[in-house]
Design an enzyme around this catalytic site. Sequence first.
Site, short mmCIF file in Angstrom:
data_model
loop_
_atom_site.label_atom_id
_atom_site.label_comp_id
_atom_site.label_asym_id
_atom_site.label_seq_id
_atom_site.Cartn_x
_atom_site.Cartn_y
_atom_site.Cartn_z
N GLU A 126 -86.01 18.55 13.70
CA GLU A 126 -86.67 19.11 12.52
C GLU A 126 -88.16 18.77 12.48
OE1 GLU A 126 -84.29 19.47 9.12
OE2 GLU A 126 -85.96 19.73 7.75
N GLY A 128 -83.02 27.07 1.81
CA GLY A 128 -84.27 26.79 1.12
C GLY A 128 -84.11 26.39 -0.34
N HIS A 131 -88.42 10.97 -2.33
CA HIS A 131 -89.64 10.59 -1.60
C HIS A 131 -89.66 9.08 -1.33
CE1 HIS A 131 -92.00 14.42 -1.58
NE2 HIS A 131 -91.08 14.72 -2.47
N ASP A 190 -81.37 13.63 4.97
CA ASP A 190 -80.48 14.79 5.04
C ASP A 190 -79.51 14.69 6.21
OD1 ASP A 190 -82.36 15.46 3.16
OD2 ASP A 190 -83.25 17.11 4.30
N TYR A 240 -96.12 18.14 0.22
CA TYR A 240 -95.36 17.02 0.78
C TYR A 240 -96.31 16.10 1.59
CZ TYR A 240 -91.64 14.73 3.55
OH TYR A 240 -90.81 13.83 4.17
P1 ADP Z 1 -83.25 23.48 2.92
O1 ADP Z 1 -82.95 22.55 4.03
O2 ADP Z 1 -83.47 22.77 1.63
O3 ADP Z 1 -82.25 24.57 2.77
P2 ADP Z 1 -85.47 24.06 4.63
O4 ADP Z 1 -86.74 24.82 4.42
O5 ADP Z 1 -85.55 22.66 5.09
O6 ADP Z 1 -84.63 24.18 3.27
O7 ADP Z 1 -84.58 24.84 5.68
C1 ADP Z 1 -84.25 26.19 5.48
C2 ADP Z 1 -84.43 26.92 6.79
O8 ADP Z 1 -83.45 26.49 7.75
C3 ADP Z 1 -84.19 28.41 6.67
O9 ADP Z 1 -85.35 29.09 6.24
C4 ADP Z 1 -83.82 28.78 8.10
O10 ADP Z 1 -84.96 28.85 8.91
C5 ADP Z 1 -83.03 27.56 8.55
N1 ADP Z 1 -81.58 27.72 8.34
C6 ADP Z 1 -80.77 26.94 7.63
N2 ADP Z 1 -79.49 27.37 7.66
C7 ADP Z 1 -79.48 28.47 8.43
C8 ADP Z 1 -78.47 29.38 8.86
N3 ADP Z 1 -77.18 29.26 8.47
N4 ADP Z 1 -78.85 30.39 9.67
C9 ADP Z 1 -80.13 30.55 10.05
N5 ADP Z 1 -81.12 29.72 9.68
C10 ADP Z 1 -80.82 28.69 8.88
MG MG Z 2 -84.25 21.08 4.78
#
Ligand code: ADP
Ligand code: MG
Length: 392
Positions: free
Chosen positions: A172, A131, A44, A184, A236
Amino acid sequence: MAFVSPGVPADLVHAVRASFRSAYGRPADVVGRAPGRVNLIGEHTDYNAGLCLPVALPHATCAAVARRDDDRVRIASRQEPRMWEGDLASSGPGHPTEWASYAAGVLWALREAGHAVPGLDIYVDGTVPLGAGLSSSAALECSVAVAVAKLVGLEPSDDVRRELAAACVRAETEVAGAPTGGMDQTVSLLARTDCALLIDFDEHSTRQIELDLEPAGLVLLVTDTRVTHSLNDGGYAARRADCEHAVARLGVASLRQADLVDVEGLADERVRRRARHVVSEIARVELAVRAIEDADWARVGDLFEQSHASMRDDFEISCPELDAAVETAVEAGAVGARMTGGGFGGSSVAVVPQERVEAVARAIDARFAAQGFRAPAHLRAVPSAPAGICAD
Ligand code: ADP
Ligand code: MG
């Protein structure tokens, strides 16, 4: 005990090309690949003009992409059952609303930046857990960004990589609607093998920090608690609002300019704790960089412990599963451990003697089982390469 494999890069490329062909009935033009990340310290701090120190994971997302002759866009994923289909012009802030927004958002942001992005077919597949706080979202965005950059003839210099990172941040925040400070995307595009990336969000600069754990017999163990964090659930936004409140009260440009003495004078007890986390965490990143450069791993471990306590008690972004993973890792022999990422779930990171890795992972599994938590997953976080184009 479950370890998430990063997969063999060549196999992943082969698989995504095969999936592309069966989804669209023709070969892909290009495959982009981008890693997830784990942040070693500095949480953060990105939206507070601070410092953070992530490393790229060996776990990555591949995007197979081919140009179309019209303005249609189709996006499919091995990780999601539903293909998204639309026009180039139909994606933008708020559209689409599903997972494909992360990829369609990149096309929109690159067009906004003046690039002639054509209609495309896209298929993605990867090994970054979704996630888990390991940035599958940035891996998805950046894999699409490097592939499309190649198609439109952009050479991936560091400046271009910074521009692509900015486009992915816009995707994003503005299209997927998930606030992100930029850590990220920056590390996914600018990391180096065997290095951590020191990111300074005040100067907008980066510095490679050599991270050679092997001579000390150490490795990075990441534990995904399988508690899905959600940056959209208000926690957040509330933390950001508290930080903004502190900035306004202190009359500084950002919390980077504040010191702990100023912070202790804040009247609101909660805002004071939030600001104390950010200011002390930024200082800990600087100390951690020095300790890594001195190969003083015990000191790194202490800083991890202080960082975790600060996030648990002052910033209040930990959860019982993260606390259990961190405590158990240290009890079972880790040099240090802390929660990593935005919090409210997600993953922890530990510095562990190579020969203790399995024992630490087993101890965490046993503790989770005893407390009735979902079984966690573990990853070996070998500091890996940045996003790029895959050889055929
Ligand atoms: P993190 O980035 O920590 O994994 P986020 O909530 O920021 O968590 O992002 C996760 C989301 O990104 C998933 O729920 C999906 O919507 C999308 N996502 C990430 N990778 C993929 C993938 N390989 N295929 C489809 N969607 C994806
Ligand atoms: Mg993320």
